[in-house]
Design a protein around this motif. Structure first.
Motif, mmCIF file in Angstrom:
data_model
loop_
_atom_site.group_PDB
_atom_site.id
_atom_site.type_symbol
_atom_site.label_atom_id
_atom_site.label_comp_id
_atom_site.label_asym_id
_atom_site.label_seq_id
_atom_site.Cartn_x
_atom_site.Cartn_y
_atom_site.Cartn_z
ATOM 1 N N PRO A 87 36.099 25.534 43.108
ATOM 2 C CA PRO A 87 36.875 25.768 41.883
ATOM 3 C C PRO A 87 36.136 26.599 40.827
ATOM 4 N N GLU A 88 34.816 26.547 40.825
ATOM 5 C CA GLU A 88 34.039 27.325 39.865
ATOM 6 C C GLU A 88 34.134 28.823 40.117
ATOM 7 N N ASP A 89 34.640 29.207 41.274
ATOM 8 C CA ASP A 89 34.820 30.623 41.585
ATOM 9 C C ASP A 89 36.125 31.174 41.036
ATOM 10 N N THR A 90 36.957 30.320 40.494
ATOM 11 C CA THR A 90 38.237 30.749 39.950
ATOM 12 C C THR A 90 38.030 31.720 38.790
ATOM 13 N N ALA A 91 38.624 32.897 38.903
ATOM 14 C CA ALA A 91 38.474 33.930 37.891
ATOM 15 C C ALA A 91 39.275 35.152 38.295
ATOM 16 N N VAL A 92 39.382 36.093 37.373
ATOM 17 C CA VAL A 92 39.888 37.413 37.703
ATOM 18 C C VAL A 92 38.696 38.237 38.162
ATOM 19 N N TYR A 93 38.799 38.800 39.342
ATOM 20 C CA TYR A 93 37.717 39.598 39.903
ATOM 21 C C TYR A 93 38.032 41.071 39.715
ATOM 22 N N LEU A 94 37.073 41.804 39.169
ATOM 23 C CA LEU A 94 37.265 43.202 38.849
ATOM 24 C C LEU A 94 36.274 44.086 39.576
ATOM 25 N N CYS A 95 36.768 45.207 40.030
ATOM 26 C CA CYS A 95 35.946 46.208 40.679
ATOM 27 C C CYS A 95 35.387 47.161 39.631
ATOM 28 N N TRP A 111 36.756 50.773 35.718
ATOM 29 C CA TRP A 111 37.145 49.412 36.059
ATOM 30 C C TRP A 111 38.532 49.364 36.663
ATOM 31 N N GLY A 112 38.725 48.464 37.616
ATOM 32 C CA GLY A 112 40.050 48.192 38.124
ATOM 33 C C GLY A 112 40.738 47.190 37.219
ATOM 34 N N GLN A 113 41.987 46.880 37.530
ATOM 35 C CA GLN A 113 42.747 45.949 36.708
ATOM 36 C C GLN A 113 42.483 44.493 37.067
ATOM 37 N N GLY A 114 41.910 44.262 38.227
ATOM 38 C CA GLY A 114 41.528 42.923 38.609
ATOM 39 C C GLY A 114 42.498 42.253 39.565
ATOM 40 N N THR A 115 41.982 41.282 40.292
ATOM 41 C CA THR A 115 42.799 40.463 41.181
ATOM 42 C C THR A 115 42.428 39.003 40.959
ATOM 43 N N GLN A 116 43.434 38.159 40.871
ATOM 44 C CA GLN A 116 43.223 36.754 40.545
ATOM 45 C C GLN A 116 42.808 35.955 41.768
#
Length: 121
Positions: A87-95, A111-116
């Motif tokens: 659960p601690e990995d939960t975040a928006v990940y951005l390139c 930057w990319g827009q991110g993926t949840q």
């Protein structure tokens, strides 16, 4: 000019795996450094993993041994294999990519827009 598009995020249970992809609209050899960042609610954006054009990698202590970063210059893509998610990995990940712009004669960060990514316990 430069576009970065992330994909592969989703909702998974703890212990599951996900593979994130980042597609770049630029010659990969123009990118001297690429990386994955993540930002969780109420927290600062943090570097998860990075990789240079020479293949040198760096990882945040919290993901060492679980995440693997890679890049494919032919496909113009960067990947983040995430195993043993919690659960601690939960975040928006951005390139992120540092690209040398010949017109400007400077290195610009994109930057990319991110993926949840959401990991339930």
């Amino acid at each position: 000019q430069v576009q970065l598009v992330e994909s592969g995020g989703g909702l998974v249970k703890a212990g599951a795996s996900l593979r994130l992809s980042c597609a770049a609209s630029v010659n990969m050899f123009s990118i001297n450094d690429m990386g994955w960042y993540r930002q969780a609610p109420g927290k600062q954006r943090e570097l998860v993993a990075s990789i240079t054009v020479g293949g040198r990698t760096n990882y945040a202590d919290s993901v060492k041994g679980r995440f693997t970063i890679a890049r494919d210059n032919v496909k113009r893509a960067m990947y983040l294999q995430m195993n043993s998610l919690n659960p601690e990995d939960t975040a928006v990940y951005l390139c992120n990519a540092d690209v040398f712009n010949q017109r400007l004669g400077a290195t610009i960060s994109y930057w990319g827009q991110g993926t949840q990514v959401t990991v339930s316990s």
